[in-house]
Design a protein around this motif. Structure first.
Motif, PDB file in Angstrom:
ATOM      1  N   MET A   7       0.367  -0.729   0.134  1.00  0.00           N
ATOM      2  CA  MET A   7       0.031   0.106   0.466  1.00  0.00           C
ATOM      3  C   MET A   7       0.824   1.409   0.177  1.00  0.00           C
ATOM      4  O   MET A   7       1.897   1.323   0.643  1.00  0.00           O
ATOM      5  CB  MET A   7      -0.871  -0.133   1.218  1.00  0.00           C
ATOM      6  N   LYS A   8       0.680   2.323  -0.784  1.00  0.00           N
ATOM      7  CA  LYS A   8       1.136   3.200  -1.003  1.00  0.00           C
ATOM      8  C   LYS A   8       0.701   4.075   0.603  1.00  0.00           C
ATOM      9  O   LYS A   8      -0.630   4.740   0.833  1.00  0.00           O
ATOM     10  CB  LYS A   8       1.269   4.057  -2.327  1.00  0.00           C
ATOM     11  N   SER A   9       2.340   4.347   1.199  1.00  0.00           N
ATOM     12  CA  SER A   9       1.218   5.493   2.016  1.00  0.00           C
ATOM     13  C   SER A   9       1.809   6.434   2.272  1.00  0.00           C
ATOM     14  O   SER A   9       2.843   7.577   1.454  1.00  0.00           O
ATOM     15  CB  SER A   9       1.813   4.949   3.578  1.00  0.00           C
ATOM     16  N   THR A  10       0.861   8.096   2.408  1.00  0.00           N
ATOM     17  CA  THR A  10       1.817   9.484   2.194  1.00  0.00           C
ATOM     18  C   THR A  10       1.582   9.303   4.254  1.00  0.00           C
ATOM     19  O   THR A  10       1.464   8.885   5.249  1.00  0.00           O
ATOM     20  CB  THR A  10       0.759  10.203   2.053  1.00  0.00           C
ATOM     21  N   PRO A  11       3.141  10.188   4.367  1.00  0.00           N
ATOM     22  CA  PRO A  11       3.502  11.001   5.599  1.00  0.00           C
ATOM     23  C   PRO A  11       2.236  11.516   6.296  1.00  0.00           C
ATOM     24  O   PRO A  11       1.266  12.521   5.619  1.00  0.00           O
ATOM     25  CB  PRO A  11       4.350  11.449   5.847  1.00  0.00           C
ATOM     26  N   PRO A  12       1.881  12.005   7.596  1.00  0.00           N
ATOM     27  CA  PRO A  12       1.403  12.936   7.898  1.00  0.00           C
ATOM     28  C   PRO A  12       1.657  14.404   7.229  1.00  0.00           C
ATOM     29  O   PRO A  12       2.201  14.670   7.359  1.00  0.00           O
ATOM     30  CB  PRO A  12       0.952  12.743  10.043  1.00  0.00           C
ATOM     31  N   LEU A  13       0.512  15.066   7.520  1.00  0.00           N
ATOM     32  CA  LEU A  13      -0.037  16.237   7.404  1.00  0.00           C
ATOM     33  C   LEU A  13       1.283  17.099   8.311  1.00  0.00           C
ATOM     34  O   LEU A  13       1.601  16.440   9.583  1.00  0.00           O
ATOM     35  CB  LEU A  13      -0.877  17.112   7.818  1.00  0.00           C
ATOM     36  N   GLY A  14       2.513  18.023   7.642  1.00  0.00           N
ATOM     37  CA  GLY A  14       3.259  19.120   8.521  1.00  0.00           C
ATOM     38  C   GLY A  14       4.958  17.695   8.754  1.00  0.00           C
ATOM     39  O   GLY A  14       5.081  18.127   9.165  1.00  0.00           O
ATOM     40  N   LYS A  15       4.358  16.483   8.198  1.00  0.00           N
ATOM     41  CA  LYS A  15       5.723  15.742   8.351  1.00  0.00           C
ATOM     42  C   LYS A  15       6.617  14.974   7.468  1.00  0.00           C
ATOM     43  O   LYS A  15       5.037  15.084   6.423  1.00  0.00           O
ATOM     44  CB  LYS A  15       5.269  14.567   9.238  1.00  0.00           C
ATOM     45  N   LYS A  16       7.635  14.391   7.618  1.00  0.00           N
ATOM     46  CA  LYS A  16       8.263  14.390   6.219  1.00  0.00           C
ATOM     47  C   LYS A  16       8.117  12.538   6.255  1.00  0.00           C
ATOM     48  O   LYS A  16       8.753  12.028   4.869  1.00  0.00           O
ATOM     49  CB  LYS A  16       9.916  14.673   5.837  1.00  0.00           C
ATOM     50  N   ARG A  17       7.982  12.055   6.850  1.00  0.00           N
ATOM     51  CA  ARG A  17       8.348  10.546   7.596  1.00  0.00           C
ATOM     52  C   ARG A  17       7.523   9.746   6.717  1.00  0.00           C
ATOM     53  O   ARG A  17       6.464  10.144   7.902  1.00  0.00           O
ATOM     54  CB  ARG A  17       9.938  10.167   8.622  1.00  0.00           C
ATOM     55  N   ILE A  18       7.304   8.275   6.271  1.00  0.00           N
ATOM     56  CA  ILE A  18       5.598   7.937   6.520  1.00  0.00           C
ATOM     57  C   ILE A  18       5.688   7.397   7.921  1.00  0.00           C
ATOM     58  O   ILE A  18       4.651   7.498   8.987  1.00  0.00           O
ATOM     59  CB  ILE A  18       5.677   6.937   5.758  1.00  0.00           C
ATOM     60  N   VAL A  79      -7.776   7.905   7.793  1.00  0.00           N
ATOM     61  CA  VAL A  79      -8.114   8.509   9.704  1.00  0.00           C
ATOM     62  C   VAL A  79      -7.606  10.040   8.972  1.00  0.00           C
ATOM     63  O   VAL A  79      -7.087  10.605   7.815  1.00  0.00           O
ATOM     64  CB  VAL A  79      -7.234   7.814   9.829  1.00  0.00           C
ATOM     65  N   GLU A  80      -8.049  10.632   9.966  1.00  0.00           N
ATOM     66  CA  GLU A  80      -6.860  12.451  10.128  1.00  0.00           C
ATOM     67  C   GLU A  80      -6.296  11.832  11.630  1.00  0.00           C
ATOM     68  O   GLU A  80      -6.923  11.662  12.306  1.00  0.00           O
ATOM     69  CB  GLU A  80      -8.033  12.650   9.900  1.00  0.00           C
ATOM     70  N   VAL A  81      -5.593  12.757  11.665  1.00  0.00           N
ATOM     71  CA  VAL A  81      -4.590  12.890  12.993  1.00  0.00           C
ATOM     72  C   VAL A  81      -5.729  14.186  14.305  1.00  0.00           C
ATOM     73  O   VAL A  81      -5.823  15.373  13.764  1.00  0.00           O
ATOM     74  CB  VAL A  81      -3.356  13.601  12.907  1.00  0.00           C
ATOM     75  N   VAL A  82      -6.138  13.556  15.692  1.00  0.00           N
ATOM     76  CA  VAL A  82      -6.267  14.302  16.194  1.00  0.00           C
ATOM     77  C   VAL A  82      -5.295  15.054  17.622  1.00  0.00           C
ATOM     78  O   VAL A  82      -6.069  15.889  17.887  1.00  0.00           O
ATOM     79  CB  VAL A  82      -7.984  13.108  16.357  1.00  0.00           C
ATOM     80  N   GLU A  83      -4.183  14.004  17.420  1.00  0.00           N
ATOM     81  CA  GLU A  83      -3.904  14.750  18.636  1.00  0.00           C
ATOM     82  C   GLU A  83      -1.669  14.026  17.874  1.00  0.00           C
ATOM     83  O   GLU A  83      -2.335  12.903  17.586  1.00  0.00           O
ATOM     84  CB  GLU A  83      -4.459  13.174  19.878  1.00  0.00           C
ATOM     85  N   LEU A  84      -1.138  14.283  18.137  1.00  0.00           N
ATOM     86  CA  LEU A  84       0.244  14.107  18.066  1.00  0.00           C
ATOM     87  C   LEU A  84       0.465  13.633  19.617  1.00  0.00           C
ATOM     88  O   LEU A  84       0.316  13.106  20.684  1.00  0.00           O
ATOM     89  CB  LEU A  84       1.086  15.472  18.115  1.00  0.00           C
ATOM     90  N   ARG A  85       2.322  13.152  19.228  1.00  0.00           N
ATOM     91  CA  ARG A  85       2.122  12.137  20.703  1.00  0.00           C
ATOM     92  C   ARG A  85       2.780  12.399  21.535  1.00  0.00           C
ATOM     93  O   ARG A  85       2.926  14.556  21.592  1.00  0.00           O
ATOM     94  CB  ARG A  85       4.080  11.572  20.236  1.00  0.00           C
ATOM     95  N   ALA A  86       2.736  12.599  22.900  1.00  0.00           N
ATOM     96  CA  ALA A  86       2.613  12.877  24.219  1.00  0.00           C
ATOM     97  C   ALA A  86       3.773  13.906  24.471  1.00  0.00           C
ATOM     98  O   ALA A  86       4.542  14.715  24.825  1.00  0.00           O
ATOM     99  CB  ALA A  86       2.584  12.572  25.979  1.00  0.00           C
ATOM    100  N   THR A  87       5.378  13.121  23.830  1.00  0.00           N
ATOM    101  CA  THR A  87       6.362  13.855  23.998  1.00  0.00           C
ATOM    102  C   THR A  87       6.779  14.842  22.797  1.00  0.00           C
ATOM    103  O   THR A  87       8.344  15.974  23.261  1.00  0.00           O
ATOM    104  CB  THR A  87       7.481  12.480  23.668  1.00  0.00           C
ATOM    105  N   GLU A  88       6.063  15.579  21.785  1.00  0.00           N
ATOM    106  CA  GLU A  88       5.932  16.265  20.730  1.00  0.00           C
ATOM    107  C   GLU A  88       5.862  17.718  21.298  1.00  0.00           C
ATOM    108  O   GLU A  88       4.426  17.489  22.136  1.00  0.00           O
ATOM    109  CB  GLU A  88       5.232  15.834  19.617  1.00  0.00           C
TER     110      GLU A  88
END
Length: 90
Positions: A7-18, A79-88
């Motif tokens: 499957m061809k994946s795209t990175p999350p919005l604002g990110k560069k890596r899958i 899917v859409e991102v609703v929350e980033l990792r707690a460490t970011e």
């Protein structure tokens, strides 16, 4: 010869890596179904792995029965991102 599912994946919005999908909290944009059950649109989940076969999601436990569904091969457009990792930072 066995042909593998890719499957061809795209990175999350604002990110560069899958691989940046791992650990993100997401909300489904459509109903998702597998052999175990169906999750309606708007369900919350955590991305556990982003393999070559799509995202692996762990959905939140059901409030009434405590069932927790695991789903694989979910495309990033579902899917859409609703929350980033707690460490970011925000």
């Amino acid at each position: 010869m066995l042909q593998r599912f890719k499957m061809k994946s795209t990175p999350p919005l604002g990110k560069k890596r899958i691989n940046d999908w791992c650990g993100l909290r997401v909300k489904t944009t459509r109903a998702l179904r597998n052999g175990t059950g169906e999750m309606p649109a708007g369900s919350l989940a955590t991305v556990m792995v982003n393999g070559g076969t799509g995202l692996h999601l762990t959905f939140d436990a059901c409030a009434c029965c405590g069932l927790r569904l695991l789903m694989t091969r979910v495309h990033t457009s579902d899917v859409e991102v609703v929350e980033l990792r707690a460490t970011e930072g925000t």
